[in-house]
Design an enzyme around this catalytic site. Structure first.
Site, PDB file in Angstrom:
ATOM      1  N   ALA A  17     -48.447  29.520  26.529  1.00  0.00           N
ATOM      2  CA  ALA A  17     -49.425  30.450  27.091  1.00  0.00           C
ATOM      3  C   ALA A  17     -48.902  31.873  27.217  1.00  0.00           C
ATOM      4  O   ALA A  17     -49.698  32.816  27.284  1.00  0.00           O
ATOM      5  CB  ALA A  17     -49.887  29.945  28.463  1.00  0.00           C
ATOM      6  N   GLY A  84     -52.174  24.836  16.638  1.00  0.00           N
ATOM      7  CA  GLY A  84     -52.192  26.009  15.782  1.00  0.00           C
ATOM      8  C   GLY A  84     -50.799  26.443  15.367  1.00  0.00           C
ATOM      9  O   GLY A  84     -50.633  27.492  14.753  1.00  0.00           O
ATOM     10  N   ALA A 110     -54.799  22.662  12.418  1.00  0.00           N
ATOM     11  CA  ALA A 110     -55.519  23.600  11.548  1.00  0.00           C
ATOM     12  C   ALA A 110     -54.559  24.631  10.986  1.00  0.00           C
ATOM     13  O   ALA A 110     -53.971  25.398  11.751  1.00  0.00           O
ATOM     14  CB  ALA A 110     -56.642  24.288  12.326  1.00  0.00           C
ATOM     15  N   ASN A 112     -55.370  27.249   9.549  1.00  0.00           N
ATOM     16  CA  ASN A 112     -55.971  28.556   9.795  1.00  0.00           C
ATOM     17  C   ASN A 112     -57.195  28.371  10.685  1.00  0.00           C
ATOM     18  O   ASN A 112     -58.072  27.561  10.383  1.00  0.00           O
ATOM     19  CB  ASN A 112     -56.360  29.221   8.475  1.00  0.00           C
ATOM     20  CG  ASN A 112     -56.636  30.701   8.627  1.00  0.00           C
ATOM     21  OD1 ASN A 112     -57.297  31.137   9.561  1.00  0.00           O
ATOM     22  ND2 ASN A 112     -56.114  31.488   7.699  1.00  0.00           N
ATOM     23  N   PHE A 113     -57.252  29.116  11.788  1.00  0.00           N
ATOM     24  CA  PHE A 113     -58.393  29.023  12.705  1.00  0.00           C
ATOM     25  C   PHE A 113     -59.443  30.093  12.446  1.00  0.00           C
ATOM     26  O   PHE A 113     -60.462  30.124  13.130  1.00  0.00           O
ATOM     27  CB  PHE A 113     -57.911  29.115  14.155  1.00  0.00           C
ATOM     28  CG  PHE A 113     -57.404  27.810  14.696  1.00  0.00           C
ATOM     29  CD1 PHE A 113     -58.275  26.846  15.164  1.00  0.00           C
ATOM     30  CD2 PHE A 113     -56.055  27.554  14.723  1.00  0.00           C
ATOM     31  CE1 PHE A 113     -57.815  25.638  15.654  1.00  0.00           C
ATOM     32  CE2 PHE A 113     -55.570  26.353  15.213  1.00  0.00           C
ATOM     33  CZ  PHE A 113     -56.457  25.391  15.682  1.00  0.00           C
ATOM     34  N   HIS A 140     -47.854  38.123   5.288  1.00  0.00           N
ATOM     35  CA  HIS A 140     -47.810  38.015   6.744  1.00  0.00           C
ATOM     36  C   HIS A 140     -46.758  38.952   7.327  1.00  0.00           C
ATOM     37  O   HIS A 140     -45.919  39.486   6.612  1.00  0.00           O
ATOM     38  CB  HIS A 140     -47.507  36.575   7.176  1.00  0.00           C
ATOM     39  CG  HIS A 140     -48.644  35.627   7.004  1.00  0.00           C
ATOM     40  ND1 HIS A 140     -48.963  35.066   5.784  1.00  0.00           N
ATOM     41  CD2 HIS A 140     -49.548  35.133   7.891  1.00  0.00           C
ATOM     42  CE1 HIS A 140     -50.010  34.271   5.935  1.00  0.00           C
ATOM     43  NE2 HIS A 140     -50.381  34.301   7.200  1.00  0.00           N
ATOM     44  N   LYS A 144     -43.128  35.729  11.177  1.00  0.00           N
ATOM     45  CA  LYS A 144     -43.615  34.388  10.848  1.00  0.00           C
ATOM     46  C   LYS A 144     -42.444  33.538  10.365  1.00  0.00           C
ATOM     47  O   LYS A 144     -41.664  33.964   9.505  1.00  0.00           O
ATOM     48  CB  LYS A 144     -44.702  34.466   9.780  1.00  0.00           C
ATOM     49  CG  LYS A 144     -45.367  33.132   9.471  1.00  0.00           C
ATOM     50  CD  LYS A 144     -46.561  33.319   8.569  1.00  0.00           C
ATOM     51  CE  LYS A 144     -47.221  32.001   8.211  1.00  0.00           C
ATOM     52  NZ  LYS A 144     -47.674  31.249   9.396  1.00  0.00           N
ATOM     53  N   GLY A 150     -48.905  27.939   6.181  1.00  0.00           N
ATOM     54  CA  GLY A 150     -49.695  26.708   6.178  1.00  0.00           C
ATOM     55  C   GLY A 150     -51.024  26.887   5.466  1.00  0.00           C
ATOM     56  O   GLY A 150     -51.506  25.969   4.796  1.00  0.00           O
TER      57      GLY A 150
END
Length: 260
Positions: A17, A84, A110, A112-113, A140, A144, A150
């Site tokens: 978070a 994610g 996922a 990619n969201f 990117h 990363k 991904g």
């Protein structure tokens, strides 16, 4: 404790978070009717916080090792998970399937969201059998941790599946004719399911991908750009709301929730 289909409010916890993506997820959940942020968990926090808070879905944007531990914890407590985190290759997905066996818990991983990113992958798979050549360039930021991304890996897999189903011929590439072909190692990028993938890591970028398709006399470029991490939030919100509609077990790709 998994989210019920008829539930009016889905209680959400967020792992990672305090990170950039984690903070964005927390804001998105707080701003979305039908979702309630009940726990924020980061490094050194006790994961039992999410159980005590009554979380039904946990969103994880940490790193692969931590994510696997978090999934194992959530499975023990009947909490669905939206993942994610980058770097979840097939080997790690198999570990998740093993953790989920017989549990009744749902996990979505996922690559990619972004809704646009998911559509880019689908459009590329549709187009790929109609072209002689296909390559992927993904770009990117340099923080990363994985390469290729991904998204690029998943795009290459979908393209390869589509070409195999259509009986497409192998793609032409004179650099592969002999082991003595001139050139530097890596100049043609990596290959994923026989699809060349090229990774760029550059300060100032967020997340970008081009799929280049070509045949005699024509080319087609399918490009998607995420210019801000906010672009991923509609997909995260969708996953939190709709994961309970999926069967128990592992789901890979947001497209499964978009009825594509």
């Amino acid at each position: 404790m998994t989210a019920a289909l008829g539930s009016s409010v889905v209680k959400v916890a967020v792992f990672g978070a305090a990170g950039r993506m984690g903070q964005a997820v927390c804001r998105a959940v707080e701003d979305t009717p039908g979702l309630e942020l009940v726990a924020r968990v980061d490094v050194d926090d006790d994961p039992r916080l999410i159980v005590e808070a009554g979380a039904q879905v946990a969103v994880d944007f940490t790193h692969p090792g931590a994510t696997l531990r978090n999934i194992e914890f959530c499975v023990r407590h009947g909490i669905d998970v939206v993942v994610g985190t980058s770097g979840f290759d097939e080997a790690r997905q198999e570990q998740v399937r093993a953790l989920l066996a017989g549990s009744g818990v749902r996990v979505l991983i996922a690559p990619n969201f972004s809704i646009g990113g998911v559509l880019m992958m689908r459009f590329a798979a549709v187009a790929a059998p109609y072209f002689e050549s296909v390559e992927i360039v993904e770009l990117h930021h340099p923080d990363k941790v994985d390469a290729p991304s991904g998204t690029a890996t998943r795009t290459a897999e979908l393209i390869a599946e589509a070409r195999a189903a259509a009986g497409s011929a192998p793609m032409p590439d004179a650099t592969l004719r002999t082991s003595e072909s001139p050139g530097l190692d890596g100049a043609r990028g990596a290959t994923v399911e026989s699809i060349p993938v090229h990774s760029v890591r550059l300060r100032g970028l967020v997340a970008h991908q081009e799929v280049l398709l070509g045949s005699v006399g024509e080319t087609l470029t399918i490009r998607h750009d995420s210019l801000d991490r906010a672009s991923f939030m509609p997909g995260v919100v969708l996953a939190c709301k709709k994961l309970a509609t999926r069967p128990a077990g592992l789901t890979v790709g947001l497209d499964a929730l978009l009825d594509l």
